[in-house]
Design a protein around this motif. Structure first.
Motif, PDB file in Angstrom:
ATOM      1  N   THR A  17       0.858  -1.186   0.000  1.00  0.00           N
ATOM      2  CA  THR A  17       0.000   0.000   0.000  1.00  0.00           C
ATOM      3  C   THR A  17       0.890   1.231   0.000  1.00  0.00           C
ATOM      4  N   LEU A  18       0.601   2.157  -0.903  1.00  0.00           N
ATOM      5  CA  LEU A  18       1.356   3.404  -1.002  1.00  0.00           C
ATOM      6  C   LEU A  18       0.453   4.553  -0.592  1.00  0.00           C
ATOM      7  N   THR A  19       0.880   5.314   0.410  1.00  0.00           N
ATOM      8  CA  THR A  19       0.080   6.404   0.955  1.00  0.00           C
ATOM      9  C   THR A  19       0.894   7.689   0.960  1.00  0.00           C
ATOM     10  N   ALA A  20       0.279   8.784   0.535  1.00  0.00           N
ATOM     11  CA  ALA A  20       0.961  10.079   0.522  1.00  0.00           C
ATOM     12  C   ALA A  20       1.128  10.578   1.952  1.00  0.00           C
ATOM     13  N   ARG A  21       2.374  10.742   2.401  1.00  0.00           N
ATOM     14  CA  ARG A  21       2.640  11.286   3.735  1.00  0.00           C
ATOM     15  C   ARG A  21       2.550  12.801   3.745  1.00  0.00           C
ATOM     16  N   SER A  22       2.553  13.404   2.580  1.00  0.00           N
ATOM     17  CA  SER A  22       2.412  14.847   2.408  1.00  0.00           C
ATOM     18  C   SER A  22       1.768  15.071   1.047  1.00  0.00           C
ATOM     19  N   ASP A  23       1.430  16.290   0.721  1.00  0.00           N
ATOM     20  CA  ASP A  23       0.993  16.583  -0.639  1.00  0.00           C
ATOM     21  C   ASP A  23       2.127  16.204  -1.592  1.00  0.00           C
ATOM     22  N   CYS A  24       1.783  15.530  -2.682  1.00  0.00           N
ATOM     23  CA  CYS A  24       2.795  15.016  -3.599  1.00  0.00           C
ATOM     24  C   CYS A  24       2.462  15.385  -5.044  1.00  0.00           C
ATOM     25  N   ASP A  25       3.491  15.552  -5.839  1.00  0.00           N
ATOM     26  CA  ASP A  25       3.369  15.623  -7.289  1.00  0.00           C
ATOM     27  C   ASP A  25       4.107  14.426  -7.860  1.00  0.00           C
ATOM     28  N   ILE A  26       3.424  13.700  -8.740  1.00  0.00           N
ATOM     29  CA  ILE A  26       3.956  12.429  -9.236  1.00  0.00           C
ATOM     30  C   ILE A  26       3.773  12.348 -10.750  1.00  0.00           C
ATOM     31  N   LEU A  27       4.794  11.824 -11.429  1.00  0.00           N
ATOM     32  CA  LEU A  27       4.679  11.487 -12.846  1.00  0.00           C
ATOM     33  C   LEU A  27       4.402   9.994 -12.958  1.00  0.00           C
ATOM     34  N   PHE A  28       3.367   9.650 -13.712  1.00  0.00           N
ATOM     35  CA  PHE A  28       3.035   8.253 -13.944  1.00  0.00           C
ATOM     36  C   PHE A  28       3.316   7.898 -15.402  1.00  0.00           C
ATOM     37  N   PHE A  29       4.160   6.878 -15.602  1.00  0.00           N
ATOM     38  CA  PHE A  29       4.491   6.394 -16.938  1.00  0.00           C
ATOM     39  C   PHE A  29       3.750   5.081 -17.175  1.00  0.00           C
ATOM     40  N   ALA A  30       2.847   5.048 -18.151  1.00  0.00           N
ATOM     41  CA  ALA A  30       2.078   3.843 -18.438  1.00  0.00           C
ATOM     42  C   ALA A  30       2.997   2.705 -18.874  1.00  0.00           C
ATOM     43  N   GLN A  31       2.586   1.473 -18.594  1.00  0.00           N
ATOM     44  CA  GLN A  31       3.403   0.313 -18.930  1.00  0.00           C
ATOM     45  C   GLN A  31       3.779   0.292 -20.410  1.00  0.00           C
ATOM     46  N   GLU A  32       2.832   0.641 -21.291  1.00  0.00           N
ATOM     47  CA  GLU A  32       3.118   0.624 -22.726  1.00  0.00           C
ATOM     48  C   GLU A  32       4.256   1.584 -23.071  1.00  0.00           C
ATOM     49  N   LEU A  33       4.280   2.732 -22.419  1.00  0.00           N
ATOM     50  CA  LEU A  33       5.340   3.707 -22.655  1.00  0.00           C
ATOM     51  C   LEU A  33       6.683   3.176 -22.166  1.00  0.00           C
ATOM     52  N   ILE A  34       6.686   2.536 -21.009  1.00  0.00           N
ATOM     53  CA  ILE A  34       7.917   1.951 -20.470  1.00  0.00           C
ATOM     54  C   ILE A  34       8.416   0.835 -21.388  1.00  0.00           C
ATOM     55  N   GLU A  35       7.508   0.014 -21.888  1.00  0.00           N
ATOM     56  CA  GLU A  35       7.892  -1.073 -22.801  1.00  0.00           C
ATOM     57  C   GLU A  35       8.614  -0.519 -24.030  1.00  0.00           C
ATOM     58  N   GLU A  36       8.034   0.508 -24.640  1.00  0.00           N
ATOM     59  CA  GLU A  36       8.638   1.103 -25.826  1.00  0.00           C
ATOM     60  C   GLU A  36       9.991   1.732 -25.502  1.00  0.00           C
ATOM     61  N   PHE A  37      10.071   2.368 -24.364  1.00  0.00           N
ATOM     62  CA  PHE A  37      11.304   3.027 -23.940  1.00  0.00           C
ATOM     63  C   PHE A  37      12.422   2.012 -23.743  1.00  0.00           C
ATOM     64  N   LEU A  38      12.130   0.913 -23.045  1.00  0.00           N
ATOM     65  CA  LEU A  38      13.142  -0.101 -22.777  1.00  0.00           C
ATOM     66  C   LEU A  38      13.559  -0.821 -24.057  1.00  0.00           C
ATOM     67  N   ALA A  39      12.584  -1.072 -24.945  1.00  0.00           N
ATOM     68  CA  ALA A  39      12.892  -1.767 -26.194  1.00  0.00           C
ATOM     69  C   ALA A  39      13.742  -0.906 -27.123  1.00  0.00           C
ATOM     70  N   GLY A  40      13.531   0.395 -27.109  1.00  0.00           N
ATOM     71  CA  GLY A  40      14.221   1.279 -28.035  1.00  0.00           C
ATOM     72  C   GLY A  40      15.479   1.923 -27.498  1.00  0.00           C
ATOM     73  N   CYS A  41      15.751   1.728 -26.200  1.00  0.00           N
ATOM     74  CA  CYS A  41      16.904   2.406 -25.580  1.00  0.00           C
ATOM     75  C   CYS A  41      17.624   1.423 -24.651  1.00  0.00           C
ATOM     76  N   PRO A  42      18.673   0.750 -25.122  1.00  0.00           N
ATOM     77  CA  PRO A  42      19.388  -0.231 -24.295  1.00  0.00           C
ATOM     78  C   PRO A  42      19.878   0.340 -22.961  1.00  0.00           C
ATOM     79  N   ALA A  43      20.297   1.608 -22.956  1.00  0.00           N
ATOM     80  CA  ALA A  43      20.775   2.204 -21.697  1.00  0.00           C
ATOM     81  C   ALA A  43      19.661   2.247 -20.659  1.00  0.00           C
ATOM     82  N   ALA A  44      18.434   2.552 -21.112  1.00  0.00           N
ATOM     83  CA  ALA A  44      17.298   2.571 -20.195  1.00  0.00           C
ATOM     84  C   ALA A  44      16.998   1.177 -19.667  1.00  0.00           C
ATOM     85  N   ALA A  45      17.119   0.163 -20.532  1.00  0.00           N
ATOM     86  CA  ALA A  45      16.882  -1.215 -20.100  1.00  0.00           C
ATOM     87  C   ALA A  45      17.878  -1.621 -19.018  1.00  0.00           C
TER      88      ALA A  45
END
Length: 228
Positions: free
Chosen positions: A105-133
């Motif tokens: 369970t993940l709970t905000a201990r304070s007000d937070c700003d978060i970037l969410f990267f969808a799985q499909e975006l991560i898949e493309e990123f890892l497949a196209g960028c060996p350094a990221a993988a």
């Protein structure tokens, strides 16, 4: 759980883009590649209010989160696993599997700003960028070592660790008012009363927390996390 109404597609400022560039996933990635991923529609920014459950075992998104500001507590039942700080990632357990539940369970201990990267975006990123993988594999390896250390700590189960875990789970600012006498708290933690007093002394000697009557003040959160 935070809903769609909390989501907003704000442009990142320079400091936030720099923070993203320094995060584990994007370290060493060319700026143009980073900017392309940050401008993708599947990269979503959200403002989360303090106390909001971000992920839990029954409700989560298949996204990798990057904490832009604030703190997020990671827990499993009564156990505080970690406190995430600015620049840290979370959500890897939601990706690349078919499970319909999340592990913590993940709970905000304070007000937070978060970037969410969808799985499909991560898949493309890892497949196209060996350094990221390689970055992602190194990140997962680090998480395995971290969790192994937590397991070893639980097996050891010292009074200091149990007390630190309890205080991390109860802290709301820097002050905790005990809801019961020390003898009852010792029973809850499955340790002796004498061991609990020694644990309080150890936390104070470490500069993590001090006890005054039934009030405990968190002096150094990082020191308390290390003791847990």
């Amino acid at each position: 759980l935070w809903g769609e109404s909390s989501m907003r597609l704000d442009v990142l400022n320079d400091a936030e883009r720099e923070l993203a560039a320094e995060s584990f996933l994007f370290r060493g990635i060319p700026p143009e590649e980073l900017n392309r991923r940050l401008s993708d529609d599947r990269c979503v920014r959200a403002h989360i209010s303090r106390g909001t459950v971000i992920y839990d075992p029954q409700a989560f998104r298949r996204c990798l989160g990057l904490l832009l500001s604030g703190q997020v507590m990671v827990s499993k039942r009564e156990l505080i696993v970690s406190i995430l700080e600015q620049g840290e990632l979370f959500g890897a357990a939601a990706l690349f599997n078919s499970r319909d539940d999340y592990v913590t369970t993940l709970t905000a201990r304070s007000d937070c700003d978060i970037l969410f990267f969808a799985q499909e975006l991560i898949e493309e990123f890892l497949a196209g960028c060996p350094a990221a993988a390689l970055n992602y594999i190194a990140y997962l390896s680090g998480r395995i070592r971290f969790l192994n250390g937590k397991i070893e700590g639980l097996i050891a189960g010292s009074a200091e660790q149990k007390l630190a875990q309890y205080l991390l789970g109860k802290s709301e600012e820097n002050r905790i008012d005990l809801p019961c006498p020390v003898s009852d708290l010792a029973k809850r933690l499955h340790i002796s009363r004498a061991s609990l007093y020694r644990a309080f002394d150890a936390l104070e000697e470490a500069g993590a927390a001090v006890k005054r009557g039934r009030t405990i003040w968190i002096v150094n959160l990082k020191a308390l996390e290390q003791l847990s």
